[in-house]
Design a protein around this motif. Structure first.
Motif, mmCIF file in Angstrom:
data_model
loop_
_atom_site.group_PDB
_atom_site.id
_atom_site.type_symbol
_atom_site.label_atom_id
_atom_site.label_comp_id
_atom_site.label_asym_id
_atom_site.label_seq_id
_atom_site.Cartn_x
_atom_site.Cartn_y
_atom_site.Cartn_z
ATOM 1 N N ALA A 37 1.784 3.762 12.585
ATOM 2 C CA ALA A 37 1.044 3.333 13.780
ATOM 3 C C ALA A 37 0.249 2.052 13.529
ATOM 4 O O ALA A 37 -0.448 1.582 14.414
ATOM 5 C CB ALA A 37 0.091 4.446 14.239
ATOM 6 N N THR A 38 0.377 1.508 12.345
ATOM 7 C CA THR A 38 -0.307 0.254 12.021
ATOM 8 C C THR A 38 0.708 -0.685 11.378
ATOM 9 O O THR A 38 1.894 -0.394 11.328
ATOM 10 C CB THR A 38 -1.528 0.531 11.108
ATOM 11 N N ASP A 39 0.247 -1.814 10.873
ATOM 12 C CA ASP A 39 1.176 -2.779 10.282
ATOM 13 C C ASP A 39 1.730 -2.280 8.945
ATOM 14 O O ASP A 39 1.194 -1.355 8.346
ATOM 15 C CB ASP A 39 0.492 -4.146 10.120
ATOM 16 N N GLU A 40 2.799 -2.900 8.512
ATOM 17 C CA GLU A 40 3.509 -2.497 7.281
ATOM 18 C C GLU A 40 2.586 -2.455 6.066
ATOM 19 O O GLU A 40 2.609 -1.495 5.301
ATOM 20 C CB GLU A 40 4.666 -3.470 7.023
ATOM 21 N N ARG A 41 1.781 -3.476 5.874
ATOM 22 C CA ARG A 41 0.920 -3.533 4.692
ATOM 23 C C ARG A 41 -0.098 -2.405 4.689
ATOM 24 O O ARG A 41 -0.227 -1.667 3.718
ATOM 25 C CB ARG A 41 0.211 -4.891 4.606
ATOM 26 N N ALA A 42 -0.830 -2.252 5.788
ATOM 27 C CA ALA A 42 -1.870 -1.223 5.851
ATOM 28 C C ALA A 42 -1.263 0.177 5.831
ATOM 29 O O ALA A 42 -1.751 1.057 5.108
ATOM 30 C CB ALA A 42 -2.725 -1.415 7.098
ATOM 31 N N GLY A 43 -0.210 0.392 6.605
ATOM 32 C CA GLY A 43 0.433 1.700 6.629
ATOM 33 C C GLY A 43 0.975 2.096 5.271
ATOM 34 O O GLY A 43 0.843 3.252 4.854
ATOM 35 N N SER A 44 1.563 1.133 4.570
ATOM 36 C CA SER A 44 2.100 1.408 3.235
ATOM 37 C C SER A 44 0.992 1.754 2.254
ATOM 38 O O SER A 44 1.133 2.675 1.443
ATOM 39 C CB SER A 44 2.893 0.200 2.721
ATOM 40 N N GLU A 45 -0.096 1.018 2.309
ATOM 41 C CA GLU A 45 -1.206 1.277 1.384
ATOM 42 C C GLU A 45 -1.846 2.637 1.650
ATOM 43 O O GLU A 45 -2.142 3.394 0.719
ATOM 44 C CB GLU A 45 -2.255 0.176 1.463
ATOM 45 N N ILE A 46 -2.060 2.959 2.911
ATOM 46 C CA ILE A 46 -2.639 4.268 3.256
ATOM 47 C C ILE A 46 -1.704 5.381 2.767
ATOM 48 O O ILE A 46 -2.142 6.318 2.096
ATOM 49 C CB ILE A 46 -2.873 4.381 4.772
ATOM 50 N N ALA A 47 -0.422 5.287 3.109
ATOM 51 C CA ALA A 47 0.544 6.312 2.711
ATOM 52 C C ALA A 47 0.642 6.415 1.192
ATOM 53 O O ALA A 47 0.718 7.521 0.645
ATOM 54 C CB ALA A 47 1.911 6.012 3.319
ATOM 55 N N ARG A 48 0.639 5.294 0.493
ATOM 56 C CA ARG A 48 0.735 5.287 -0.969
ATOM 57 C C ARG A 48 -0.429 6.067 -1.580
ATOM 58 O O ARG A 48 -0.251 6.885 -2.484
ATOM 59 C CB ARG A 48 0.767 3.843 -1.477
ATOM 60 N N GLN A 49 -1.642 5.827 -1.070
ATOM 61 C CA GLN A 49 -2.813 6.524 -1.610
ATOM 62 C C GLN A 49 -2.775 8.015 -1.293
ATOM 63 O O GLN A 49 -3.102 8.841 -2.151
ATOM 64 C CB GLN A 49 -4.086 5.883 -1.073
ATOM 65 N N VAL A 50 -2.375 8.370 -0.082
ATOM 66 C CA VAL A 50 -2.268 9.784 0.292
ATOM 67 C C VAL A 50 -1.222 10.472 -0.575
ATOM 68 O O VAL A 50 -1.465 11.551 -1.128
ATOM 69 C CB VAL A 50 -1.936 9.928 1.799
ATOM 70 N N ILE A 51 -0.058 9.862 -0.715
ATOM 71 C CA ILE A 51 1.024 10.442 -1.517
ATOM 72 C C ILE A 51 0.594 10.591 -2.965
ATOM 73 O O ILE A 51 0.835 11.630 -3.589
ATOM 74 C CB ILE A 51 2.318 9.610 -1.376
#
Length: 188
Positions: free
Chosen positions: A92-106
């Motif tokens: 739901a956000t841009d590639e950079r922010a979404g990837s960073e959020i998902a990376r930290q959660v994962i």
């Protein structure tokens, strides 16, 4: 393996596969036969899903806020023996922010012992996980033939920087996604 990352072509069967894993996991844990040629799974004490939701007209915050709030509530309920199925989370956000959020959660979830199956189009996310030296991650990709046809099979494969959205564009609009440049005569 504690992390399965599934990438690949749009409309290639990734989300359908993910939606089949949940019931198969529950059936296995209940001692019921799974309708598959073969299925092996370890026992998990929780099975939770997280994915994009449709826009809620009564939502008081944005889609990313809603996704993060749901993930926070999920994290509070997960245990080290849990399993989570992520379907296009944080897109739901841009590639950079979404990837960073998902990376930290994962990272946080896998470090705590949670098993994760993740379908994503976020190349930055999939690529960064792939580049890390680890034994706990496995990568599948929705197969796409050279002519653009989907086989609806998942194959072992590294993440690609495209989801081949132009194939769908050409199919829906019956025109090339990248039309030939218009040539004009000078002075006209």
């Amino acid at each position: 393996m504690s992390l399965l990352v599934i990438t690949g072509a749009n409309e290639g069967g990734k989300s359908t596969f993910l939606r089949s894993v949940g019931p198969a996991q529950l059936m296995t844990q209940s001692g019921v036969f799974v309708s598959a040629e073969s299925f092996t799974a370890d026992v998990r004490d929780r099975l939770i899903t997280h994915g994009r939701r449709e826009e809620d007209p009564e939502m008081v915050s944005g889609k990313l806020d809603e996704e993060l709030a749901r993930m926070s509530a999920i994290a509070d309920r997960l245990t080290p023996d849990g399993m989570i199925l992520l379907n296009e989370s944080f897109a739901a956000t841009d590639e950079r922010a979404g990837s960073e959020i998902a990376r930290q959660v994962i990272r946080a979830l896998t470090e705590s012992g949670v098993k994760i199956l993740c379908v994503t189009h976020l190349f930055a996310l999939a690529h960064s996980i792939h580049e890390q030296p680890q034994d706990h991650a496995f990568f599948l990709r929705a197969q796409r033939l050279p002519d653009g046809r989907r086989t609806f099979r998942l194959i072992k494969g590294d993440p690609l920087p495209t989801s081949h959205g132009e194939d769908l564009y050409e199919q829906v609009f019956d025109t090339p996604a990248r039309p030939e440049p218009v040539r004009t005569t000078p002075g006209i």
